[in-house]
Design a protein around this motif. Structure first.
Motif, PDB file in Angstrom:
ATOM      1  N   GLU A  21      35.778  27.949  40.467  1.00  0.00           N
ATOM      2  CA  GLU A  21      35.472  28.631  40.264  1.00  0.00           C
ATOM      3  C   GLU A  21      33.817  29.506  39.020  1.00  0.00           C
ATOM      4  N   SER A  22      33.541  30.155  39.855  1.00  0.00           N
ATOM      5  CA  SER A  22      32.270  31.018  39.254  1.00  0.00           C
ATOM      6  C   SER A  22      32.565  30.982  37.215  1.00  0.00           C
ATOM      7  N   GLY A  23      33.173  31.517  37.365  1.00  0.00           N
ATOM      8  CA  GLY A  23      33.522  31.909  35.930  1.00  0.00           C
ATOM      9  C   GLY A  23      33.707  33.456  36.169  1.00  0.00           C
ATOM     10  N   ALA A  24      33.797  33.373  36.465  1.00  0.00           N
ATOM     11  CA  ALA A  24      34.240  35.617  36.795  1.00  0.00           C
ATOM     12  C   ALA A  24      35.442  35.696  37.426  1.00  0.00           C
ATOM     13  N   PHE A  25      35.713  36.560  37.113  1.00  0.00           N
ATOM     14  CA  PHE A  25      37.031  37.437  37.527  1.00  0.00           C
ATOM     15  C   PHE A  25      37.336  38.619  38.496  1.00  0.00           C
ATOM     16  N   MET A  26      38.099  38.733  39.698  1.00  0.00           N
ATOM     17  CA  MET A  26      38.182  39.776  40.513  1.00  0.00           C
ATOM     18  C   MET A  26      39.720  40.746  40.528  1.00  0.00           C
ATOM     19  N   HIS A  27      39.725  41.855  39.819  1.00  0.00           N
ATOM     20  CA  HIS A  27      40.483  42.546  39.069  1.00  0.00           C
ATOM     21  C   HIS A  27      40.943  43.486  40.597  1.00  0.00           C
TER      22      HIS A  27
END
Length: 178
Positions: free
Chosen positions: A36-42
């Motif tokens: 995982e890149s550490g960011a989140f998609m919402h």
């Protein structure tokens, strides 16, 4: 937009895709997120971690791809972003044997150079001006070069690219950005 490394079911690197395409692969259950890149998609109802490395669930047969294509970005990666004549920061491409004298546009005749050296050398042979190359130019080898030559990179990709010759290539690219 960030990019994601796509691996075959056998963990062989296939390519780099935009984050959006990788999310579609994961959400359609065609791929598994390995890193995982550490960011989140919402979305309105779901929050999904953004992948950095995905592996396809089914093996995809890839035909022979031939040699690594000669691009400016791949050339600068091969030469570490340094002039092959003086060691300075490379900003241009030079043909060791000038094209005006029959030189080919091929991996073993093209090097990265700084503007000053490229201008000074002009269309002359190295012997005529008494210069030497720091390294003999050669085509890059290994699957990792297909990924690294795109210019997109992430340190989380290194463990998946190491078996395919990525240590040297990633070190050279890191030298470019330094």
């Amino acid at each position: 937009m960030p990019h994601v490394l796509v691996l075959n079911a056998s963990y062989e690197p296939l390519g780099v895709v935009p984050l959006r395409r990788a999310l579609v692969l994961v959400l359609e259950n065609k791929a598994i997120c390995l890193e995982e890149s550490g960011a989140f998609m919402h979305s309105e109802t779901v929050t999904v971690p953004a992948p950095s490395v995905v592996r396809l669930k089914r093996f995809v047969r890839v035909p022979y791809r031939g040699p690594v294509p000669l691009t400016r970005r791949a050339l600068f990666a091969r030469d570490g972003g340094r002039c092959m004549y003086c060691g300075g920061v490379a900003t241009s491409v030079d043909h060791v044997i000038p094209r005006s004298r029959g030189g080919q546009h091929a991996w073993d005749n093209v090097v990265a150079s700084c503007r000053r050296c490229n201008h000074t050398k002009a269309d002359r042979h190295l012997v005529e001006i008494g210069w030497r190359l720091r390294h003999k130019p050669a085509p890059p080898t290994g699957l990792a070069w297909r990924i690294i030559g795109t210019g997109h990179r992430d340190p989380r990709w290194l463990p998946y690219l190491q078996p395919y010759g990525a240590e040297d290539a990633m070190a050279r690219i890191d030298g470019i950005s330094a």
